[in-house]
Scaffold this motif. Structure first.
Motif, mmCIF file in Angstrom:
data_model
loop_
_atom_site.group_PDB
_atom_site.id
_atom_site.type_symbol
_atom_site.label_atom_id
_atom_site.label_comp_id
_atom_site.label_asym_id
_atom_site.label_seq_id
_atom_site.Cartn_x
_atom_site.Cartn_y
_atom_site.Cartn_z
ATOM 1 N N THR A 1 6.264 17.229 -1.913
ATOM 2 C CA THR A 1 5.613 15.995 -2.367
ATOM 3 C C THR A 1 6.342 14.821 -1.743
ATOM 4 O OG1 THR A 1 4.961 17.020 -4.445
ATOM 5 C CG2 THR A 1 4.981 14.617 -4.388
ATOM 6 N N THR A 2 5.578 14.000 -1.021
ATOM 7 C CA THR A 2 6.203 12.844 -0.378
ATOM 8 C C THR A 2 5.428 11.578 -0.749
ATOM 9 O OG1 THR A 2 4.862 13.246 1.596
ATOM 10 C CG2 THR A 2 7.116 14.133 1.605
ATOM 11 N N LEU A 3 6.119 10.449 -0.662
ATOM 12 C CA LEU A 3 5.517 9.135 -0.954
ATOM 13 C C LEU A 3 5.826 8.218 0.219
ATOM 14 C CD1 LEU A 3 5.778 7.118 -4.268
ATOM 15 C CD2 LEU A 3 6.405 6.047 -2.101
ATOM 16 N N VAL A 4 4.810 7.546 0.724
ATOM 17 C CA VAL A 4 4.979 6.628 1.846
ATOM 18 C C VAL A 4 4.492 5.250 1.382
ATOM 19 C CG1 VAL A 4 4.143 6.007 4.150
ATOM 20 C CG2 VAL A 4 4.754 8.398 3.639
ATOM 21 N N TYR A 5 5.340 4.222 1.538
ATOM 22 C CA TYR A 5 4.921 2.893 1.100
ATOM 23 C C TYR A 5 5.272 1.830 2.125
ATOM 24 C CZ TYR A 5 9.407 0.570 -0.063
ATOM 25 O OH TYR A 5 10.637 -0.044 0.026
ATOM 26 N N SER A 6 4.595 0.693 2.016
ATOM 27 C CA SER A 6 4.941 -0.511 2.750
ATOM 28 C C SER A 6 4.588 -1.720 1.891
ATOM 29 C CB SER A 6 4.205 -0.625 4.086
ATOM 30 O OG SER A 6 4.633 -1.839 4.736
ATOM 31 N N THR A 7 5.470 -2.711 1.966
ATOM 32 C CA THR A 7 5.199 -4.002 1.321
ATOM 33 C C THR A 7 5.190 -5.089 2.389
ATOM 34 O OG1 THR A 7 7.562 -4.252 0.978
ATOM 35 C CG2 THR A 7 6.285 -3.351 -0.870
ATOM 36 N N GLY A 8 4.965 -4.633 3.638
ATOM 37 C CA GLY A 8 4.928 -5.578 4.754
ATOM 38 C C GLY A 8 6.262 -5.655 5.492
ATOM 39 N N ASN A 9 7.236 -4.868 5.010
ATOM 40 C CA ASN A 9 8.557 -4.799 5.681
ATOM 41 C C ASN A 9 8.808 -3.390 6.184
ATOM 42 O OD1 ASN A 9 9.095 -7.474 4.766
ATOM 43 N ND2 ASN A 9 9.526 -6.585 2.748
ATOM 44 N N GLY A 10 7.899 -2.900 7.016
ATOM 45 C CA GLY A 10 8.080 -1.556 7.559
ATOM 46 C C GLY A 10 7.475 -0.493 6.650
ATOM 47 N N ALA B 1 0.865 -1.175 0.000
ATOM 48 C CA ALA B 1 0.000 0.000 0.000
ATOM 49 C C ALA B 1 0.905 1.230 0.000
ATOM 50 C CB ALA B 1 -0.912 0.011 1.226
ATOM 51 N N LEU B 2 0.392 2.322 -0.573
ATOM 52 C CA LEU B 2 1.165 3.557 -0.562
ATOM 53 C C LEU B 2 0.243 4.748 -0.709
ATOM 54 C CD1 LEU B 2 1.833 4.995 -3.702
ATOM 55 C CD2 LEU B 2 2.523 2.626 -3.977
ATOM 56 N N TYR B 3 0.754 5.909 -0.303
ATOM 57 C CA TYR B 3 0.082 7.161 -0.631
ATOM 58 C C TYR B 3 1.121 8.180 -1.062
ATOM 59 C CZ TYR B 3 1.158 8.874 4.161
ATOM 60 O OH TYR B 3 1.791 9.238 5.333
ATOM 61 N N ILE B 4 0.675 9.116 -1.875
ATOM 62 C CA ILE B 4 1.509 10.235 -2.307
ATOM 63 C C ILE B 4 0.807 11.493 -1.832
ATOM 64 C CG2 ILE B 4 2.490 11.471 -4.290
ATOM 65 C CD1 ILE B 4 2.291 8.552 -5.678
ATOM 66 N N GLY C 1 10.957 11.659 -0.297
ATOM 67 C CA GLY C 1 10.631 13.026 -0.689
ATOM 68 C C GLY C 1 11.008 13.226 -2.149
ATOM 69 N N MET C 2 10.206 14.025 -2.875
ATOM 70 C CA MET C 2 10.542 14.295 -4.282
ATOM 71 C C MET C 2 11.602 15.390 -4.326
ATOM 72 S SD MET C 2 8.122 15.194 -7.503
ATOM 73 C CE MET C 2 7.669 13.488 -7.825
ATOM 74 N N ASN C 3 12.710 15.119 -5.049
ATOM 75 C CA ASN C 3 13.795 16.110 -5.102
ATOM 76 C C ASN C 3 13.639 17.012 -6.331
ATOM 77 O OD1 ASN C 3 14.688 14.764 -7.361
ATOM 78 N ND2 ASN C 3 16.326 13.653 -6.298
ATOM 79 N N SER C 4 14.610 17.878 -6.539
ATOM 80 C CA SER C 4 14.489 18.890 -7.617
ATOM 81 C C SER C 4 14.488 18.237 -9.003
ATOM 82 C CB SER C 4 15.661 19.869 -7.499
ATOM 83 O OG SER C 4 16.878 19.120 -7.520
ATOM 84 N N LEU C 5 14.933 16.970 -9.075
ATOM 85 C CA LEU C 5 14.902 16.257 -10.367
ATOM 86 C C LEU C 5 13.635 15.436 -10.489
ATOM 87 C CD1 LEU C 5 18.608 15.006 -10.259
ATOM 88 C CD2 LEU C 5 17.697 17.002 -11.514
ATOM 89 N N MET C 6 12.692 15.675 -9.571
ATOM 90 C CA MET C 6 11.423 14.934 -9.522
ATOM 91 C C MET C 6 11.641 13.434 -9.337
ATOM 92 S SD MET C 6 8.775 16.921 -12.022
ATOM 93 C CE MET C 6 7.318 16.672 -10.993
ATOM 94 N N GLU C 7 12.680 13.101 -8.576
ATOM 95 C CA GLU C 7 12.891 11.702 -8.178
ATOM 96 C C GLU C 7 12.544 11.561 -6.702
ATOM 97 O OE1 GLU C 7 17.044 11.180 -10.752
ATOM 98 O OE2 GLU C 7 16.963 11.928 -8.664
ATOM 99 N N TYR C 8 12.119 10.376 -6.312
ATOM 100 C CA TYR C 8 11.818 10.134 -4.897
ATOM 101 C C TYR C 8 13.054 9.557 -4.208
ATOM 102 C CZ TYR C 8 6.812 10.929 -5.589
ATOM 103 O OH TYR C 8 5.593 11.512 -5.868
#
Ligand code: AFP
Length: 315
Positions: free
Chosen positions: A155-164, A146-149, A169-176
């Protein structure tokens, strides 16, 4: 490698998933969704804030941004080539991408939760729930990720695949890139609370619970957006969000597949809890994609107290 508090910084999302030995197809899927968010940000900042002229299956007027965000994500999910079934809060029916679905993923998502807040420039978000195989109508405990943006000042993205639970955070190159990993909720009373719905419609149990939160010193923080409100509870590692059963809405407002299951998965992964007042949200078996449920989610102690108040006063 730069580190703060043991968190290796500048690790991007794909590398973090790989270093956690995540399934290759799941990594690809999560990265496709992350990429979609770059186009959604652009739409939020420059797009049409008007209505789309259409309504969703709940009869709610769709905003142009709702429809656009939905299309952007659906396109990326199809492009990923690892998705079988898709349920979107903005669509009436499940989109079947591949009938041969056992080895693929099924995804439920809310493309732009809180979209009615964009024109008043408040934070909004995308929420995603992922299952292995064909079936979307199963208890949330079976999610594989599960995740949310969050589209806020940052802009931040939070995810889990069952391991925490991990925040990027999105940086100036639009990478997380990684902000913090293995986020854990603190024990003890909730420090903030977000009470959804009209208080005059609260049951006696919910009213008693609200008084318990206030007497315990919890500060009221309610933005009208589920994603920013849950993000506050998670990143502050303490708090309680609720959209309870109401006298005029016994099932509350929020949707089980698109909103409650993914957030309950993340909060439980961080050591919190999520209940409909009587049972664990992740144990509810959905009957349809439209299902709603009341919710009390956040600090374990507060959720347990909510269940006690409802059991005692709302028999
Ligand atoms: P919209 O998407 O219609 O703005 O609703 C947002 C939402 O689903 C969720 O993000 C909020 O927590 C909740 O509804 C707000 O509901 P109220 O407007 O009744 O407070």
């Amino acid at each position: 490698m730069d580190e703060i508090g043991g968190t290796p910084l500048h690790i991007d999302l794909r590398r973090h998933l790989r270093e956690h030995d995540e399934d290759r197809d799941l990594t690809r899927l999560i990265c496709e969704i992350a990429d979609a968010s770059k186009y959604i940000i652009n739409s939020i900042n420059t797009g049409d804030l008007g209505v789309a002229g259409t309504s969703n299956l709940y009869g709610e007027k769709q905003l142009a941004l709702d429809v656009l965000s939905d299309r952007i994500i659906i396109k990326r999910l199809m492009h990923s080539d690892v998705v079988a079934n898709i349920a979107s809060e903005e669509r009436d029916d499940i989109v079947v991408v591949d009938a041969d679905c056992e080895e693929k993923f099924s995804v439920a998502f809310d493309p732009l939760d809180g979209s009615s807040l964009v024109d008043v420039n408040l934070a909004v978000g995308t929420i995603v729930s992922i299952y292995k195989g064909c079936n979307l109508l199963q208890p949330g405990r079976n999610q594989v990720a599960a995740l949310y943006i969050l589209y806020g000042p940052r802009t931040t993205l939070v995810y889990s695949t069952g391991n925490g639970v991990h925040e990027f955070g999105m940086n100036s190159l639009m990478e997380y890139t990684l902000n913090q990993e293995n986020i854990r909720m603190n024990d003890g009373p909730a420090k903030v609370y977000s009470p959804g719905g009209q208080r005059s419609q609260y049951s006696l149990g919910t009213e008693k619970f609200t008084q318990y939160l206030e007497n315990g010193g919890a500060k009221l923080r309610y933005s009208g957006g589920f994603v920013p409100d849950i993000n506050q509870v998670l990143i502050k590692r303490s708090g309680l969000f609720m959209y309870p059963h109401l006298k005029n809405a016994p099932d509350g407002k929020l949707r089980l597949l698109y909103e409650l299951n993914p957030m309950a998965y993340l909060i439980e992964q961080a050591g919190g809890a999520a209940s409909d007042g009587r049972r664990r949200i992740l144990d509810i078996r959905p009957e349809s994609v439209e299902d709603r449920a009341p919710v009390f989610i956040g600090s374990k102690e507060a959720v347990a107290m909510a269940e006690r108040c409802i059991a005692e006063f709302d028999a």
